[in-house]
Design an enzyme around this catalytic site. Structure first.
Site, PDB file in Angstrom:
ATOM      1  CD  GLU A   1      14.161 -58.996 -59.285  1.00 51.52           C
ATOM      2  OE1 GLU A   1      14.207 -60.234 -59.075  1.00 51.52           O
ATOM      3  OE2 GLU A   1      13.840 -58.172 -58.405  1.00 51.52           O
TER       4      GLU A   1
ATOM      5  CB  CYS B   1      11.176 -60.625 -52.682  1.00 50.22           C
ATOM      6  SG  CYS B   1      11.853 -60.154 -51.083  1.00 50.22           S
TER       7      CYS B   1
ATOM      8  CG  HIS C   1      14.940 -59.260 -55.180  1.00 47.87           C
ATOM      9  ND1 HIS C   1      14.063 -58.348 -55.724  1.00 47.87           N
ATOM     10  CD2 HIS C   1      14.734 -59.230 -53.852  1.00 47.87           C
ATOM     11  CE1 HIS C   1      13.355 -57.790 -54.760  1.00 47.87           C
ATOM     12  NE2 HIS C   1      13.740 -58.303 -53.611  1.00 47.87           N
TER      13      HIS C   1
HETATM   14  N1  GLN Z   1      10.189 -57.022 -46.734  1.00 47.68           N
HETATM   15  C1  GLN Z   1       9.330 -56.809 -47.864  1.00 47.68           C
HETATM   16  C2  GLN Z   1       7.896 -57.156 -47.515  1.00 47.68           C
HETATM   17  O1  GLN Z   1       7.617 -57.695 -46.501  1.00 47.68           O
HETATM   18  C3  GLN Z   1       9.772 -57.641 -49.053  1.00 47.68           C
HETATM   19  C4  GLN Z   1      11.135 -57.194 -49.512  1.00 47.68           C
HETATM   20  C5  GLN Z   1      11.397 -57.419 -50.961  1.00 47.68           C
HETATM   21  O2  GLN Z   1      10.525 -57.659 -51.786  1.00 47.68           O
HETATM   22  N2  GLN Z   1      12.659 -57.277 -51.291  1.00 47.68           N
HETATM   23  O3  GLN Z   1       7.035 -56.869 -48.285  1.00 47.68           O
END
Ligand code: GLN
Length: 202
Positions: free
Chosen positions: A179, A81, A177
Site C-alpha cells: 500500500e 507485514c 507494504h
Molecule cells: N516489526 C513489526 C512487528 O513485528 C511489523 C512492522 C510492520 O508492520 N511494518 O509487528
C-alpha cells in the site's frame, strides 16, 4: 457480479493507505474496529503496524474469534507485514508476553519478526511475483520473514531466498507494504481472490 465490500482492520497502523488503494480500484471499503463491522464483508486486510499492539487491541475489542469465524464462513484475508504476523500459526522472535493465544493463528506459516533488521534497515526492492509480468516494488519496514510454510501454502515471492509473499486458499500474507507504493497489482490480486470466494449466506 455485484462489487464486493472489503474491510480494513483500522485499530492501528497503515490502514488508510489500504483503504485509499482499494477505493481507487472501485471497491466499497469499511473500516473494521468492532465485530459488527465484519458483517457484509467478503474480504479483510490486516495492515502493517505493530503486531503486538494490534493483537492486544484485537483482544480488547473481542475481534480475534469473530475474524476467525469470518474466515471460516468464506471470507478472504490478506495480512501485510504486522498483519502477516497475526495470521501466522507460529511466530518467532516475539516477546514472551506475546503468545499464540493473542494472534489469529489461521495460516500454516512460521514467521520471524523483524528478520530484516531495525527501522533503519528498511528498504525497497523490485520483487519477482508469481503471476505478475514485471517486478513489484516491495517496501520492507522492520519486516518479518516467512521462515517455513505448510503443505497447502503456495509461495508467491522470495527475496534473497526467503519467502515474503504466500497464499493459502483465501489467505494471503506479505512481509512488505504494497500500500506504500503506487503499484496497485497486489491489491488487484487480492480483489481477484475475494471474487473467487463464496461466502456462506446464513
Ligand atoms: N516489526 C513489526 C512487528 O513485528 C511489523 C512492522 C510492520 O508492520 N511494518 O509487528
Amino acid at each position: 457480479m455485484t462489487q464486493p465490500t472489503l474491510g480494513v482492520l483500522a485499530l492501528q497502523g497503515a490502514f488508510r493507505e489500504h483503504r485509499q488503494r482499494l477505493e481507487t480500484l472501485g471497491a466499497t471499503v469499511k473500516e473494521v474496529r468492532l465485530p459488527a463491522d465484519l458483517h457484509g464483508l467478503s474480504g479483510l486486510i490486516i495492515p502493517g503496524g505493530e503486531s503486538t499492539t494490534m493483537a492486544r487491541l484485537m483482544t480488547d475489542y473481542a475481534l480475534l474469534q469473530p475474524v476467525r469465524d469470518f474466515h471460516t464462513r468464506g471470507g478472504a484475508i490478506w495480512g501485510t507485514c504486522a498483519g502477516a504476523i497475526l495470521l501466522a500459526r507460529d511466530i518467532q522472535g516475539a516477546p514472551p508476553q506475546f503468545g499464540v493465544q493473542d494472534s489469529l493463528s489461521l495460516m500454516d506459516i512460521q514467521v520471524r519478526r523483524n528478520a530484516f533488521g531495525r527501522q533503519v534497515d528498511s528498504f525497497t526492492t523490485p520483487l519477482k511475483v508469481t503471476g505478475l509480468e514485471q517486478p513489484f516494488p516491495a517496501v520492507f519496514i522492520r519486516a518479518p520473514v516467512i521462515e517455513s510454510v505448510g503443505e497447502g501454502v503456495e509461495v508467491l515471492a522470495q527475496h534473497n531466498g526467503q519467502v515474503v509473499l504466500a497464499r493459502q486458499g483465501r489467505l494471503m500474507a506479505s512481509s512488505f507494504h504494497p500500500e506504500l507504493t503506487p503499484d496497485p497489482r497486489l491489491h488487484e490480486l487480492f480483489l481477484d481472490l475475494v471474487n473467487e470466494t463464496v461466502l456462506e449466506t446464513a
